[in-house]
Design an enzyme around this catalytic site. Structure first.
Site, PDB file in Angstrom:
ATOM      1  N   SER A 147      32.656  29.539-112.401  1.00  0.00           N
ATOM      2  CA  SER A 147      31.484  28.725-112.971  1.00  0.00           C
ATOM      3  C   SER A 147      32.026  28.209-114.172  1.00  0.00           C
ATOM      4  CB  SER A 147      30.207  29.529-113.296  1.00  0.00           C
ATOM      5  OG  SER A 147      30.389  30.667-113.811  1.00  0.00           O
ATOM      6  N   HIS A 163      30.271  29.243-119.383  1.00  0.00           N
ATOM      7  CA  HIS A 163      29.864  27.856-118.856  1.00  0.00           C
ATOM      8  C   HIS A 163      30.195  26.860-120.063  1.00  0.00           C
ATOM      9  CE1 HIS A 163      26.742  29.680-115.945  1.00  0.00           C
ATOM     10  NE2 HIS A 163      28.100  30.047-115.781  1.00  0.00           N
TER      11      HIS A 163
END
Length: 283
Positions: free
Chosen positions: A208, A261
């Site tokens: 991610s 992230h």
């Protein structure tokens, strides 16, 4: 009506003409042009830019969708992207995989690591898991700084990441080349993993951080270098940014690698800025 301005350009005439036909079928006045080795799609009305950009983004991701060829047929201009890719077939799917080898390789590696763990073989996890920096300074196993990007812990986790990786990574590889995607993967995986390690420790994994780097890269290049053809619909960008904020709110049923992230998103934007300044053309 104003002077024509560039929406997107391609390396192949067929793709440019197919998109031009589709835009015209939607009532957006567009025209094909060729200049400096690039096959361009131009708009005649600036007010159509936002809608046309969203359509172009979808076209780049799914160029084989039958609706684009249907628009060409309706306008009596039969245009095909590639005879070998027409229709749905094993050969066509295999060709698509071969056309984006870096995207395919990372996707298959993540799947293999996950499936091995599902049947009880956890040694890839142990080999790829990140370790504290003092330990890495002693054992010099520097691949572990990249390794967490290849590790996933649930079906939802891996499906979410690989769908975005396939869509955005494939778009970057097709339009900017393999080397660009490799550099972006290594750059974002390294920074996002180190950031997560320093803030929250070594118990994490997932692609991610890299996915958010892809989002940042496509987002910024769509703004800085629209002629390169990298675009992402604004609602999707908004959704992923909201998802990023929700992760920090700690209201989800899963633990989010929020630092990875955030660092990934920033690294992707920085990469796009550098690329736009020091790369004069695609490829």
């Amino acid at each position: 009506m104003s002077m024509p301005f560039l929406l997107v350009s391609f390396n192949q005439e067929r793709a440019a003409r197919l998109l031009t036909n589709y835009l015209n079928s939607k009532g957006i006045v567009a025209q094909y042009s060729f200049h400096s080795g690039e096959h361009a799609v131009q708009l005649l009305n600036e007010s159509d830019k936002d809608v046309a950009s969203d359509i172009a983004s979808e076209f780049i991701q799914f160029p084989q969708d039958k609706k684009y060829q249907q628009a060409a047929w309706d306008s009596s201009q039969t245009v095909t992207l590639s005879d070998r890719n027409s229709g749905v077939s094993l050969n066509g799917m295999w060709q698509q995989l071969r056309d984006i080898p870096v995207t395919t390789s990372i996707l298959l590696t993540c799947l293999l690591v996950y499936l091995l763990a599902m049947v009880g073989f956890f040694w890839p996890y142990k080999v790829l898991a990140i370790e504290p920096l003092p330990q890495l300074l002693e054992n010099h196993q520097w691949w572990r700084l990249i390794g967490p990007a290849l590790i996933h812990f649930s079906v939802l986790h891996i499906v979410f990441n690989l769908l975005w990786w396939w869509t955005l990574g494939g778009q970057i590889e097709r339009l900017l080349g393999r080397a660009t995607l490799v550099m972006l993967f290594l750059f974002s995986a390294l920074l996002s993993n180190i950031g997560q390690l320093l803030v929250s420790g070594e118990n994490f994994g997932g692609l991610s951080g890299v996915v958010y780097a892809l989002v940042g890269c496509v987002w910024w290049l769509g703004w800085l270098r629209p002629s390169w053809g990298l675009m992402m619909p604004k609602p999707l960008i908004g959704f992923l940014l909201v998802w990023l904020v929700v992760g920090y709110a700690d209201i989800l049923w899963v633990s989010m690698a929020n630092t990875a992230h955030t660092v990934g998103l920033i690294s992707g934007c920085v990469f796009a800025f550098i690329l736009s300044r020091f790369t004069s053309k695609k490829g």
